[in-house]
Design an enzyme around this catalytic site. Structure first.
Site: not given
Length: 492
Positions: A30, A262-264, A272
């Site tokens: 992404y 952070s995507k995490r 998104d």
């Protein structure tokens, strides 16, 4: 190593006399907000300076590649109107623009650097994780002082090796950043980083220096996490005798005062945000201000306006905190600035999620929503009553400000029903006229009539639009049916 003529020909290809910037993402999935900001700043510097904006794909870290990620990069760039002048898909004077396709170049330049005494082969066995940690004491490395003859012989015999940068033992290196100013680092604190790995592929730290030079890049925009590598980049430029580009290191985009996005941790990527109902232009405008301060108090800028006013001096050294509520404000401002027709087009898919009845015109509903919408995904939940009257209780008819209660609401609905029945052309003007006539007849306030009509029509206390608009969109027959339901409820 190739003869010097080849290197001279490579130099002759480099465009001169213009601002040249590059966005060089790794195809690892992404597009996160920090990446988008780097792409945007890189684009704005090029466009503001009347120069060229280049897209380069940095895919040398084969272990992190994600299938389809290059397509995500192209799609995002196109959606954000960040049109590149040169790149893998359109070519250019310094092609190729994909690092793995430039693989033969790096070995040649590493060998040139060895020839000049600024790099050496290292035959020591080290795991990749040890290399990545920077855990390397060059003082203990016998390869650093190995003669060139021995090094050549061992390489010719097929011994595996990496090529390392040969950092000077003594002195210091000073580099200049457009935001952070001059920074001086003691050479003794720098490690002899790997330039070419055992598989023959370059490390990021080497490939980006070679490519930036060969592509004529004048301004290098990247995250401030690369500040610690900048002295080693400078020493590479100096080792080759190349001009050092302007460094623009951008501080990170943070989720809060302590944590990077952070995507995490569930922080949104560009994709998104679009899926959450944000407009691309609003996202770009907001991202531009995450670490850049315009000279005026103004906040809303089109991309074209940003290219005119953007200057490197406005980039802040301080981390920027991503505020979703602030982005919602930007989004609502962009929605309100649209023409009704423009908004109707982008709102229709969201309206149709809730309103399936083909007899209801989505553009009519869009007109009610435009001034009341922050993000497009809010739309469906506001419209569930159009297709089907929700279950509701008679307590909704009680409203202190309108001086309405169940008894007065029953009286109003019983009186307004025949007046609506008599309306021949069902439009805003005639629906309003019927209710206004009743207000005058009852010698009361508008709200005392409007409130119960809207509750009966929608079955909800909060609606986009008032009684007139809702009744007009529902149509005469459905409005009368719903008023009958309310009368029956209130009469029970």
């Amino acid at each position: 190593m190739k003869d010097l003529k080849w290197f001279e020909e490579m130099e002759a290809r480099i465009p001169q006399g213009e601002v040249r910037t590059r966005f060089a993402p790794s195809p690892t999935g992404y597009m996160h907000v920090g990446n988008l900001r780097t792409a945007l700043y890189t684009y704005l510097i090029a466009r503001h300076g009347g120069g060229k904006f280049i897209l380069r794909i940095e895919d040398t870290d084969q272990g992190r590649l994600v299938e389809g990620a290059v397509d995500v990069i192209y799609k995002t760039m196109a959606q954000c109107h960040l049109d590149h002048d040169e790149g893998p898909d359109i070519g250019g004077p310094v092609a190729p623009y994909v690092q793995t396709e430039r693989r033969p170049f790096y070995k040649e330049y590493a060998e040139l650097l060895m020839e000049r005494g600024h790099a050496y082969r290292c035959f020591c066995e080290k795991t990749e994780s040890e290399e990545d940690s920077g855990n390397f004491d060059r003082a203990d490395d016998p390869c650093r002082s190995m003669s060139r003859e021995e090094s050549d012989a061992r390489a010719a015999a097929g011994e595996p090796y990496v090529i390392r940068q040969k950092i000077p033992h003594e002195g210091s290196t000073t580099f200049h950043d457009e935001s952070f100013g001059d920074i001086t680092v003691e050479n003794a604190s720098l490690d002899d980083q790997v330039l070419i790995k055992r598989d023959g592929l370059p490390t990021y730290n080497f490939a980006n220096v070679v490519d930036d030079h060969l592509m004529g890049i004048t301004h290098v925009v990247r995250g401030s996490e690369y500040l610690s590598s900048a002295p080693k980049y400078n020493l590479l430029y100096e080792g080759f005798g190349w001009e050092i580009p302007k460094y623009v290191h951008c501080s990170p985009v943070m989720r809060d005062t302590h944590n990077k996005m952070s995507k995490r941790h569930g922080d949104p990527s560009y994709e998104d945000l679009i899926a959450q109902g944000f407009l691309t232009d609003a996202v770009l405008n907001y991202v531009a201000l995450l670490g850049w301060n315009p000279k005026s108090e103004r906040e809303i800028f089109s991309l074209k306006e940003l290219t005119e006013v953007f200057d490197i001096a406005g980039i802040s050294k301080s981390p920027a905190i991503f505020d979703i509520e602030k982005l919602k404000y930007f989004n609502s401002e962009y929605i309100r600035a649209m023409t009704p027709d423009q908004f109707a087009v982008i709102a229709e898919p969201y309206i149709r999620q809730a309103v399936k009845n083909p007899a209801i015109d989505p553009a009519a509903i869009a007109a009610l929503l435009q001034q009341r919408t922050e993000v497009l995904t809010d739309i469906p939940e506001k419209l569930d009553f159009f297709d089907e009257l929700p279950e509701y209780g008679t307590e909704l008819f009680v409203h202190k400000k309108s001086k309405s209660d169940e008894a007065s609401s029953l009286e109003v609905l019983q009186a307004v029903r025949p007046m609506f029945e008599a309306v021949e052309e069902w439009n805003d003007e005639n629906v309003l006229a019927a209710m206004t006539t009743l207000v005058e007849h009852m010698e009361t306030k508008n709200a005392k009539v409007m409130w119960p009509v809207r509750i009966a029509a929608a079955g909800k206390a909060v609606t986009p639009g008032g009684a007139v608009e809702i009744c007009r969109i529902l149509g005469k027959e459905e409005t009368l049916r719903r008023i009958d339901i309310a009368i029956k409820m209130l009469s029970a």
